[in-house]
Design a protein around this motif. Structure first.
Motif, PDB file in Angstrom:
ATOM      1  N   SER A   1       1.444   4.551  -9.469  1.00  0.00           N
ATOM      2  CA  SER A   1       0.645   5.044  -8.336  1.00  0.00           C
ATOM      3  C   SER A   1       1.593   5.492  -7.235  1.00  0.00           C
ATOM      4  O   SER A   1       2.798   5.173  -7.258  1.00  0.00           O
ATOM      5  N   GLY A   2       1.050   6.190  -6.255  1.00  0.00           N
ATOM      6  CA  GLY A   2       1.841   6.552  -5.086  1.00  0.00           C
ATOM      7  C   GLY A   2       2.313   5.317  -4.339  1.00  0.00           C
ATOM      8  O   GLY A   2       3.450   5.272  -3.853  1.00  0.00           O
ATOM      9  N   THR A   3       1.452   4.310  -4.248  1.00  0.00           N
ATOM     10  CA  THR A   3       1.821   3.064  -3.578  1.00  0.00           C
ATOM     11  C   THR A   3       3.024   2.418  -4.254  1.00  0.00           C
ATOM     12  O   THR A   3       3.925   1.897  -3.596  1.00  0.00           O
ATOM     13  N   HIS A   4       3.056   2.461  -5.580  1.00  0.00           N
ATOM     14  CA  HIS A   4       4.181   1.887  -6.323  1.00  0.00           C
ATOM     15  C   HIS A   4       5.480   2.632  -6.002  1.00  0.00           C
ATOM     16  O   HIS A   4       6.522   2.018  -5.744  1.00  0.00           O
ATOM     17  N   ALA A   5       5.416   3.967  -5.994  1.00  0.00           N
ATOM     18  CA  ALA A   5       6.615   4.762  -5.683  1.00  0.00           C
ATOM     19  C   ALA A   5       7.087   4.509  -4.257  1.00  0.00           C
ATOM     20  O   ALA A   5       8.290   4.360  -3.998  1.00  0.00           O
ATOM     21  N   ILE A   6       6.164   4.455  -3.310  1.00  0.00           N
ATOM     22  CA  ILE A   6       6.505   4.199  -1.905  1.00  0.00           C
ATOM     23  C   ILE A   6       7.127   2.809  -1.758  1.00  0.00           C
ATOM     24  O   ILE A   6       8.097   2.612  -1.017  1.00  0.00           O
ATOM     25  N   THR A   7       6.575   1.837  -2.488  1.00  0.00           N
ATOM     26  CA  THR A   7       7.103   0.471  -2.434  1.00  0.00           C
ATOM     27  C   THR A   7       8.547   0.427  -2.921  1.00  0.00           C
ATOM     28  O   THR A   7       9.415  -0.198  -2.296  1.00  0.00           O
ATOM     29  N   CYS A   8       8.830   1.111  -4.030  1.00  0.00           N
ATOM     30  CA  CYS A   8      10.213   1.159  -4.527  1.00  0.00           C
ATOM     31  C   CYS A   8      11.135   1.796  -3.493  1.00  0.00           C
ATOM     32  O   CYS A   8      12.276   1.357  -3.310  1.00  0.00           O
ATOM     33  N   ALA A   9      10.644   2.820  -2.814  1.00  0.00           N
ATOM     34  CA  ALA A   9      11.451   3.481  -1.789  1.00  0.00           C
ATOM     35  C   ALA A   9      11.721   2.545  -0.611  1.00  0.00           C
ATOM     36  O   ALA A   9      12.853   2.458  -0.112  1.00  0.00           O
ATOM     37  N   LEU A  10      10.706   1.823  -0.161  1.00  0.00           N
ATOM     38  CA  LEU A  10      10.891   0.909   0.970  1.00  0.00           C
ATOM     39  C   LEU A  10      11.847  -0.223   0.622  1.00  0.00           C
ATOM     40  O   LEU A  10      12.703  -0.601   1.430  1.00  0.00           O
ATOM     41  N   PHE A  11      11.720  -0.769  -0.594  1.00  0.00           N
ATOM     42  CA  PHE A  11      12.615  -1.854  -0.997  1.00  0.00           C
ATOM     43  C   PHE A  11      14.037  -1.363  -1.234  1.00  0.00           C
ATOM     44  O   PHE A  11      14.977  -2.161  -1.257  1.00  0.00           O
ATOM     45  N   SER A  12      14.219  -0.060  -1.418  1.00  0.00           N
ATOM     46  CA  SER A  12      15.591   0.449  -1.541  1.00  0.00           C
ATOM     47  C   SER A  12      16.315   0.414  -0.203  1.00  0.00           C
ATOM     48  O   SER A  12      17.542   0.295  -0.148  1.00  0.00           O
ATOM     49  N   PHE A  13      15.571   0.492   0.886  1.00  0.00           N
ATOM     50  CA  PHE A  13      16.140   0.517   2.237  1.00  0.00           C
ATOM     51  C   PHE A  13      16.317  -0.871   2.845  1.00  0.00           C
ATOM     52  O   PHE A  13      17.314  -1.155   3.508  1.00  0.00           O
ATOM     53  N   LEU A  14      15.311  -1.717   2.690  1.00  0.00           N
ATOM     54  CA  LEU A  14      15.127  -2.876   3.575  1.00  0.00           C
ATOM     55  C   LEU A  14      15.666  -4.171   2.976  1.00  0.00           C
ATOM     56  O   LEU A  14      15.497  -4.437   1.784  1.00  0.00           O
ATOM     57  N   ARG A  15      16.284  -4.971   3.842  1.00  0.00           N
ATOM     58  CA  ARG A  15      16.833  -6.258   3.462  1.00  0.00           C
ATOM     59  C   ARG A  15      16.393  -7.315   4.495  1.00  0.00           C
ATOM     60  O   ARG A  15      15.963  -6.964   5.598  1.00  0.00           O
ATOM     61  N   PRO A  16      16.511  -8.608   4.159  1.00  0.00           N
ATOM     62  CA  PRO A  16      16.081  -9.644   5.103  1.00  0.00           C
ATOM     63  C   PRO A  16      16.702  -9.467   6.485  1.00  0.00           C
ATOM     64  O   PRO A  16      17.905  -9.203   6.615  1.00  0.00           O
ATOM     65  N   GLY A  17      15.866  -9.578   7.495  1.00  0.00           N
ATOM     66  CA  GLY A  17      16.304  -9.416   8.873  1.00  0.00           C
ATOM     67  C   GLY A  17      16.125  -8.013   9.408  1.00  0.00           C
ATOM     68  O   GLY A  17      16.229  -7.793  10.618  1.00  0.00           O
ATOM     69  N   ASP A  18      15.864  -7.046   8.523  1.00  0.00           N
ATOM     70  CA  ASP A  18      15.608  -5.671   8.959  1.00  0.00           C
ATOM     71  C   ASP A  18      14.184  -5.536   9.488  1.00  0.00           C
ATOM     72  O   ASP A  18      13.319  -6.382   9.232  1.00  0.00           O
ATOM     73  N   GLU A  19      13.963  -4.441  10.205  1.00  0.00           N
ATOM     74  CA  GLU A  19      12.619  -4.141  10.695  1.00  0.00           C
ATOM     75  C   GLU A  19      12.151  -2.797  10.141  1.00  0.00           C
ATOM     76  O   GLU A  19      12.899  -1.822  10.094  1.00  0.00           O
ATOM     77  N   LEU A  20      10.887  -2.762   9.719  1.00  0.00           N
ATOM     78  CA  LEU A  20      10.214  -1.528   9.318  1.00  0.00           C
ATOM     79  C   LEU A  20       9.302  -1.117  10.468  1.00  0.00           C
ATOM     80  O   LEU A  20       8.473  -1.901  10.926  1.00  0.00           O
ATOM     81  N   LEU A  21       9.446   0.131  10.914  1.00  0.00           N
ATOM     82  CA  LEU A  21       8.637   0.641  12.018  1.00  0.00           C
ATOM     83  C   LEU A  21       7.773   1.785  11.513  1.00  0.00           C
ATOM     84  O   LEU A  21       8.281   2.828  11.090  1.00  0.00           O
ATOM     85  N   ALA A  22       6.454   1.599  11.551  1.00  0.00           N
ATOM     86  CA  ALA A  22       5.520   2.673  11.204  1.00  0.00           C
ATOM     87  C   ALA A  22       5.260   3.477  12.467  1.00  0.00           C
ATOM     88  O   ALA A  22       4.759   2.942  13.458  1.00  0.00           O
ATOM     89  N   VAL A  23       5.618   4.748  12.451  1.00  0.00           N
ATOM     90  CA  VAL A  23       5.571   5.542  13.683  1.00  0.00           C
ATOM     91  C   VAL A  23       4.298   6.379  13.807  1.00  0.00           C
ATOM     92  O   VAL A  23       4.110   7.077  14.796  1.00  0.00           O
TER      93      VAL A  23
END
Length: 447
Positions: A121-143
């Motif tokens: 699904s698109g959600t699955h692809a987006i999830t893989c993309a987000l987990f490629s960037f983010l590590r513990p202690g990081d922040e995700l900002l939805a703009v």
């Protein structure tokens, strides 16, 4: 009857009767002229007749995007030998996968891409993309305000399954910048929104289930520039669902680090039976691929049995045309429903930035009636009645009308909506705009 000729204009004409085909029947004794039955109800026929310039502009867009796709296929030297699948580990399919990835990256202005059936699904692809960037202690900002419903559990914003591996479970913080009062990006708030540990900014291109404007490529480019000015190391991820080929440029061309989406939406061209993609900077595409498979395997494994590679290539080639038909459908839905007094988003004849047309129906009864009418007018499952219910990933009960050849394909004609205020229905897709013309007749009758 010796001969039959039928003259049908290539575009909606300006005279009220010009869209009615004329059939000339010749016999040895006489020539008689008959008007065929008008396929559209009067309100739809009037809208069709008035949308000549909008439809012509869409055709120009289709030609521009098709040219880009064609050049990418030629550059990747796509051949019939790329269409065969493989079993098991899939080690022997590098040629087909490699050519598809190369063509996709070229089309979307990206360094690299991974296009796979294993994205379900698109959600699955987006999830893989987000987990490629983010590590513990990081922040995700939805703009761009709250993300689409199905991402809430990925983020941990709606933590109904605590411990299953959301970003929150991995100590990734989340914050969002609310939209401005006009439904667009809040540029003033975005100017100072980033914090030192903001690792990734998420931009959702389409409206989702929010009554807001979808973002143009120009908006996305401006937002990326503003984000990079505050912190050049902040990575930008664009949820590209429903937006592919709606404009002549894509987010990587204006600075996005990664984009992701589904192949049963725009880029599958109504042909791809499943799958998704991630495209952007090579480093981060490889990281997303490792999340999809495993570190060390990345893009090099995965079987694609049957005729799926041919479907991926052919769907991608057809995508600009299919998206063009869907855009025409949004113009038609907006024009007809606004003439009945319903609020629509985008407004009639406004520029389109995705293939979604929202109509605010104001009551649960009208939402159900709209979706039932669409289902009755579908080629598949017309005899069934859509029932609202709970669906994995969604916060509210949702009703779906999708009499499509591929289950859940939103590049084919479909609509859906959550059973919550303001009871808006979200229409998308369509292999040809004329189907929306026919569907709207049934919708108007039901409402």
């Amino acid at each position: 009857m010796k001969g039959l000729s039928c003259a049908t204009p290539a575009y909606p004409a300006h005279s009220p009767n010009a869209c009615v085909p004329i059939v000339i029947i010749r016999s040895s004794s006489r020539v008689s002229v008959h008007k065929q039955d008008q396929p559209f109800v009067p309100e739809v026929a009037k809208a069709v007749d008035s949308l000549y310039s909008e439809f012509r502009a869409v055709d120009n867009l289709v030609a521009c995007n098709t040219s880009r796709v064609l050049k990418a296929f030629q550059k990747a030297r796509v051949g019939s030998h790329h269409f065969s699948g493989c079993t098991g580990y899939g080690h022997d399919e590098a040629g087909g996968r490699g050519a598809l990835d190369q063509a996709f990256a070229e089309i979307f202005g990206a360094e690299s891409a991974i296009v796979r059936s294993q994205f379900f699904s698109g959600t699955h692809a987006i999830t893989c993309a987000l987990f490629s960037f983010l590590r513990p202690g990081d922040e995700l900002l939805a703009v761009a305000g709250a993300p689409y419903d199905t991402l809430e559990e990925v983020i941990g914003k709606r933590d109904s399954h605590h411990g299953v591996g959301s970003l929150k479970d991995f100590a990734v913080e989340y914050r969002e910048v609310p939209l401005a009062e006009n439904g667009g990006l809040d540029w003033e708030a975005l100017k100072g929104a980033l914090r030192p540990h903001t690792k990734c900014a998420l931009i959702q291109r389409s409206c989702g289930y929010s009554w807001r404007k979808s973002l143009s490529i120009n908006d996305i480019g401006m937002a990326i520039e503003m984000i990079k000015m505050q912190n050049p190391d902040c990575l930008v991820m664009v949820d590209n669902c429903y937006g592919e080929f709606v404009e002549s440029m894509e987010p990587p061309m204006v600075g996005a680090d990664l984009i992701a989406g589904s192949l049963i939406k725009n880029p599958g061209g109504t042909i791809a039976p499943c799958g998704g993609y991630v495209a952007g900077k090579e480093k981060w595409v490889e990281a997303a691929a490792a999340r999809l498979s495993a570190p060390g395997l990345g893009i090099d494994c995965g079987s694609t049995s049957g005729d799926i590679m041919r479907a991926f290539f052919q769907g991608l080639f057809l995508a600009p045309q299919m998206v063009g038909e869907a855009i025409k459908g949004t113009f038609l839905v907006a024009d007809v429903m606004a003439s009945r007094g319903y609020k629509v988003q985008p407004l009639p004849r406004a520029p389109r930035h995705d293939i979604v047309q929202a109509v605010q129906l104001g009551s649960c009864e009208r939402l159900l009636a709209f979706c039932e009418a669409v289902q009755r007018s579908s080629p598949v499952g017309s005899f069934t009645k859509p029932i609202a219910g709970t669906t994995p990933g969604y916060a509210s009960e949702v009703i779906f009308a999708d009499g499509t050849f591929i289950d859940g394909s939103t590049s084919e004609l479909s609509c859906d909506g959550p059973l919550r205020e303001p009871f808006a229905v979200y229409c998308q897709g369509g292999t040809h705009w004329t189907q929306w013309g026919l569907v709207l007749g049934e919708v108007l009758k039901s409402l």
